[in-house]
Motif scaffolding. Structure first.
Motif, PDB file in Angstrom:
ATOM      1  N   GLY A 220       4.896  13.970  10.618  1.00  0.00           N
ATOM      2  CA  GLY A 220       4.774  15.505  11.051  1.00  0.00           C
ATOM      3  C   GLY A 220       5.613  16.434  10.369  1.00  0.00           C
ATOM      4  N   VAL A 221       5.989  16.276   8.986  1.00  0.00           N
ATOM      5  CA  VAL A 221       6.638  16.915   8.151  1.00  0.00           C
ATOM      6  C   VAL A 221       5.851  17.425   7.066  1.00  0.00           C
ATOM      7  CG1 VAL A 221       8.522  16.918   6.346  1.00  0.00           C
ATOM      8  CG2 VAL A 221       8.645  15.524   8.412  1.00  0.00           C
ATOM      9  N   PRO A 222       5.611  18.734   7.131  1.00  0.00           N
ATOM     10  CA  PRO A 222       4.677  19.229   6.313  1.00  0.00           C
ATOM     11  C   PRO A 222       4.673  18.856   4.688  1.00  0.00           C
ATOM     12  CG  PRO A 222       5.574  21.168   7.527  1.00  0.00           C
ATOM     13  CD  PRO A 222       6.295  19.671   7.743  1.00  0.00           C
ATOM     14  N   ALA A 223       3.630  18.990   4.000  1.00  0.00           N
ATOM     15  CA  ALA A 223       3.654  18.510   2.521  1.00  0.00           C
ATOM     16  C   ALA A 223       4.613  19.495   1.806  1.00  0.00           C
ATOM     17  CB  ALA A 223       2.275  18.575   2.291  1.00  0.00           C
ATOM     18  N   SER A 224       4.504  20.770   1.966  1.00  0.00           N
ATOM     19  CA  SER A 224       5.546  21.618   1.407  1.00  0.00           C
ATOM     20  C   SER A 224       7.009  21.158   1.662  1.00  0.00           C
ATOM     21  CB  SER A 224       5.223  22.790   2.017  1.00  0.00           C
ATOM     22  OG  SER A 224       5.452  23.078   3.249  1.00  0.00           O
ATOM     23  N   THR A 225       7.222  20.649   2.777  1.00  0.00           N
ATOM     24  CA  THR A 225       8.763  20.376   3.123  1.00  0.00           C
ATOM     25  C   THR A 225       9.111  18.943   2.349  1.00  0.00           C
ATOM     26  OG1 THR A 225       8.716  21.432   5.233  1.00  0.00           O
ATOM     27  CG2 THR A 225      10.362  19.664   4.738  1.00  0.00           C
ATOM     28  N   LEU A 226       7.939  17.983   2.234  1.00  0.00           N
ATOM     29  CA  LEU A 226       8.020  16.870   1.465  1.00  0.00           C
ATOM     30  C   LEU A 226       8.373  17.159   0.064  1.00  0.00           C
ATOM     31  CD1 LEU A 226       5.300  14.827   3.132  1.00  0.00           C
ATOM     32  CD2 LEU A 226       7.772  14.641   3.593  1.00  0.00           C
ATOM     33  N   ARG A 227       7.698  17.910  -0.459  1.00  0.00           N
ATOM     34  CA  ARG A 227       7.803  18.248  -1.883  1.00  0.00           C
ATOM     35  C   ARG A 227       9.428  19.048  -1.951  1.00  0.00           C
ATOM     36  NH1 ARG A 227       2.291  19.529  -1.501  1.00  0.00           N
ATOM     37  NH2 ARG A 227       2.781  21.618  -0.742  1.00  0.00           N
ATOM     38  N   PHE A 228       9.646  19.882  -1.048  1.00  0.00           N
ATOM     39  CA  PHE A 228      11.148  20.345  -1.262  1.00  0.00           C
ATOM     40  C   PHE A 228      12.185  19.263  -1.140  1.00  0.00           C
ATOM     41  CE2 PHE A 228      14.659  22.035   1.143  1.00  0.00           C
ATOM     42  CZ  PHE A 228      15.183  23.055   0.097  1.00  0.00           C
ATOM     43  N   TYR A 229      11.937  18.250  -0.259  1.00  0.00           N
ATOM     44  CA  TYR A 229      12.842  17.111  -0.007  1.00  0.00           C
ATOM     45  C   TYR A 229      12.942  16.282  -1.348  1.00  0.00           C
ATOM     46  CZ  TYR A 229      13.251  17.847   5.042  1.00  0.00           C
ATOM     47  OH  TYR A 229      13.729  18.162   6.568  1.00  0.00           O
ATOM     48  N   GLU A 230      11.810  16.181  -2.035  1.00  0.00           N
ATOM     49  CA  GLU A 230      11.641  15.270  -3.221  1.00  0.00           C
ATOM     50  C   GLU A 230      12.544  16.195  -4.180  1.00  0.00           C
ATOM     51  OE1 GLU A 230       8.716  12.791  -6.037  1.00  0.00           O
ATOM     52  OE2 GLU A 230       7.871  14.787  -4.795  1.00  0.00           O
ATOM     53  N   GLU A 231      12.421  17.448  -4.442  1.00  0.00           N
ATOM     54  CA  GLU A 231      13.150  18.203  -5.317  1.00  0.00           C
ATOM     55  C   GLU A 231      14.577  18.242  -5.172  1.00  0.00           C
ATOM     56  OE1 GLU A 231      12.146  22.587  -5.347  1.00  0.00           O
ATOM     57  OE2 GLU A 231       9.941  21.992  -5.490  1.00  0.00           O
ATOM     58  N   LYS A 232      15.089  18.032  -3.652  1.00  0.00           N
ATOM     59  CA  LYS A 232      16.561  18.056  -3.354  1.00  0.00           C
ATOM     60  C   LYS A 232      17.139  16.485  -3.720  1.00  0.00           C
ATOM     61  CE  LYS A 232      18.744  20.568  -0.995  1.00  0.00           C
ATOM     62  NZ  LYS A 232      19.680  21.283  -1.351  1.00  0.00           N
ATOM     63  N   GLY A 233      16.161  15.632  -3.793  1.00  0.00           N
ATOM     64  CA  GLY A 233      16.460  14.124  -3.953  1.00  0.00           C
ATOM     65  C   GLY A 233      16.532  13.344  -2.906  1.00  0.00           C
TER      66      GLY A 233
ATOM     67  N   ARG B 235       0.749  -1.259  -0.064  1.00  0.00           N
ATOM     68  CA  ARG B 235       0.020  -0.050   0.057  1.00  0.00           C
ATOM     69  C   ARG B 235       0.796   1.294   0.079  1.00  0.00           C
ATOM     70  NH1 ARG B 235      -1.794   3.254   4.254  1.00  0.00           N
ATOM     71  NH2 ARG B 235      -3.524   4.245   3.861  1.00  0.00           N
ATOM     72  N   HIS B 236       0.666   2.123  -1.109  1.00  0.00           N
ATOM     73  CA  HIS B 236       1.509   3.457  -0.912  1.00  0.00           C
ATOM     74  C   HIS B 236       0.695   4.278  -0.053  1.00  0.00           C
ATOM     75  CE1 HIS B 236       3.135   1.479  -4.384  1.00  0.00           C
ATOM     76  NE2 HIS B 236       4.457   2.083  -4.208  1.00  0.00           N
ATOM     77  N   LEU B 237       1.476   5.521   0.425  1.00  0.00           N
ATOM     78  CA  LEU B 237       0.726   6.497   1.183  1.00  0.00           C
ATOM     79  C   LEU B 237       0.835   7.802   0.295  1.00  0.00           C
ATOM     80  CD1 LEU B 237       2.952   5.859   4.388  1.00  0.00           C
ATOM     81  CD2 LEU B 237       0.915   4.785   3.838  1.00  0.00           C
ATOM     82  N   GLU B 238      -0.398   8.338   0.378  1.00  0.00           N
ATOM     83  CA  GLU B 238      -0.470   9.765  -0.212  1.00  0.00           C
ATOM     84  C   GLU B 238       0.063  10.746   0.712  1.00  0.00           C
ATOM     85  OE1 GLU B 238      -4.652  10.706  -0.857  1.00  0.00           O
ATOM     86  OE2 GLU B 238      -4.927   9.054  -2.135  1.00  0.00           O
ATOM     87  N   ILE B 239       0.686  11.763  -0.228  1.00  0.00           N
ATOM     88  CA  ILE B 239       1.539  12.621   0.622  1.00  0.00           C
ATOM     89  C   ILE B 239       0.920  13.121   2.004  1.00  0.00           C
ATOM     90  CG2 ILE B 239       0.627  14.871  -0.733  1.00  0.00           C
ATOM     91  CD1 ILE B 239       3.499  15.828  -0.711  1.00  0.00           C
ATOM     92  N   ALA B 240      -0.542  13.494   2.110  1.00  0.00           N
ATOM     93  CA  ALA B 240      -1.125  14.010   3.170  1.00  0.00           C
ATOM     94  C   ALA B 240      -1.083  12.914   4.300  1.00  0.00           C
ATOM     95  CB  ALA B 240      -2.469  14.050   3.020  1.00  0.00           C
ATOM     96  N   GLU B 241      -1.082  11.788   4.289  1.00  0.00           N
ATOM     97  CA  GLU B 241      -0.811  10.770   5.194  1.00  0.00           C
ATOM     98  C   GLU B 241       0.790  10.601   5.603  1.00  0.00           C
ATOM     99  OE1 GLU B 241      -1.409   5.943   6.345  1.00  0.00           O
ATOM    100  OE2 GLU B 241      -1.954   6.816   4.237  1.00  0.00           O
ATOM    101  N   VAL B 242       1.777  10.589   4.661  1.00  0.00           N
ATOM    102  CA  VAL B 242       2.833  10.786   4.873  1.00  0.00           C
ATOM    103  C   VAL B 242       3.339  12.177   5.936  1.00  0.00           C
ATOM    104  CG1 VAL B 242       5.413  11.090   4.174  1.00  0.00           C
ATOM    105  CG2 VAL B 242       3.773   9.743   2.883  1.00  0.00           C
ATOM    106  N   ALA B 243       2.703  13.170   5.492  1.00  0.00           N
ATOM    107  CA  ALA B 243       2.765  14.386   6.330  1.00  0.00           C
ATOM    108  C   ALA B 243       2.189  14.380   7.637  1.00  0.00           C
ATOM    109  CB  ALA B 243       2.118  15.493   5.785  1.00  0.00           C
ATOM    110  N   GLN B 244       1.308  13.784   7.735  1.00  0.00           N
ATOM    111  CA  GLN B 244       0.350  13.299   9.020  1.00  0.00           C
ATOM    112  C   GLN B 244       1.265  12.433  10.106  1.00  0.00           C
ATOM    113  OE1 GLN B 244      -1.598  10.595  10.105  1.00  0.00           O
ATOM    114  NE2 GLN B 244      -1.847  11.645  12.152  1.00  0.00           N
ATOM    115  N   ARG B 245       1.549  11.387   9.450  1.00  0.00           N
ATOM    116  CA  ARG B 245       2.574  10.415  10.008  1.00  0.00           C
ATOM    117  C   ARG B 245       3.864  10.660  10.592  1.00  0.00           C
ATOM    118  NH1 ARG B 245       1.347   4.591   7.322  1.00  0.00           N
ATOM    119  NH2 ARG B 245       2.851   3.877   9.216  1.00  0.00           N
TER     120      ARG B 245
END
Length: 145
Positions: free
Chosen positions: A14-27, A2-12
């Motif tokens: 504690g990292v905001p979705a905007s930071t998750l997107r930034f981390y993804e941009e940074k690799g 089961r894959h996690l949607e970004i909102a669930e990753v953020a919730q579980r």
């Protein structure tokens, strides 16, 4: 799996979705796809985010953390880098402990003026020498070609 949607990753995590997107941009992390407009992540991203959080708490820059996470999806943590960071933290702890002790002394010093207090004068000389100054931030280095 089961894959996690970004909102669930953020919730579980504690990292905001905007930071998750930034981390993804940074690799630092990678999404596995999308469901509509929402990014999907492998559940292992939570452990990777915990490693990033630990690195940030220890004072590592994201570029340093990226180097530790780059090896085929598995962390490759440079032990020498850890030892160097521990030494730097020791220096910071000593500097901050000196400052804390000095402030506590100044708060209760019985001398009529702090400038008449031998302990405060010693702390003042130490500060003037730069021994308890906060380390200066290095200017960013231009990328090498």
């Amino acid at each position: 799996m089961r894959h996690l949607e970004i909102a669930e990753v953020a919730q579980r995590s504690g990292v905001p979705a905007s930071t998750l997107r930034f981390y993804e941009e940074k690799g630092l992390i990678a999404s596995t796809g999308r469901r509509g407009l929402r990014r999907l992540f492998d559940p292992g991203v939570l452990e990777r985010l915990a490693l990033i959080a630990l690195g940030r708490a220890a004072g590592f820059a994201l570029d340093e953390i990226s180097l530790m996470l780059a090896a085929k999806g598995r962390p490759h943590i440079d032990r020498q880098m850890l030892a160097a960071k521990a030494e730097k933290l020791d220096r910071t702890i000593r500097r901050l402990s000196t400052m804390r002790d000095g402030l506590r002394h100044a708060a209760v010093c019985p001398a009529p003026s702090h400038m008449e207090c031998p302990t405060f004068r010693r702390i003042l000389r130490t500060a003037a020498s730069g021994a308890i100054a906060a380390p200066r931030k290095r200017a960013p280095q231009p990328p090498s070609n």
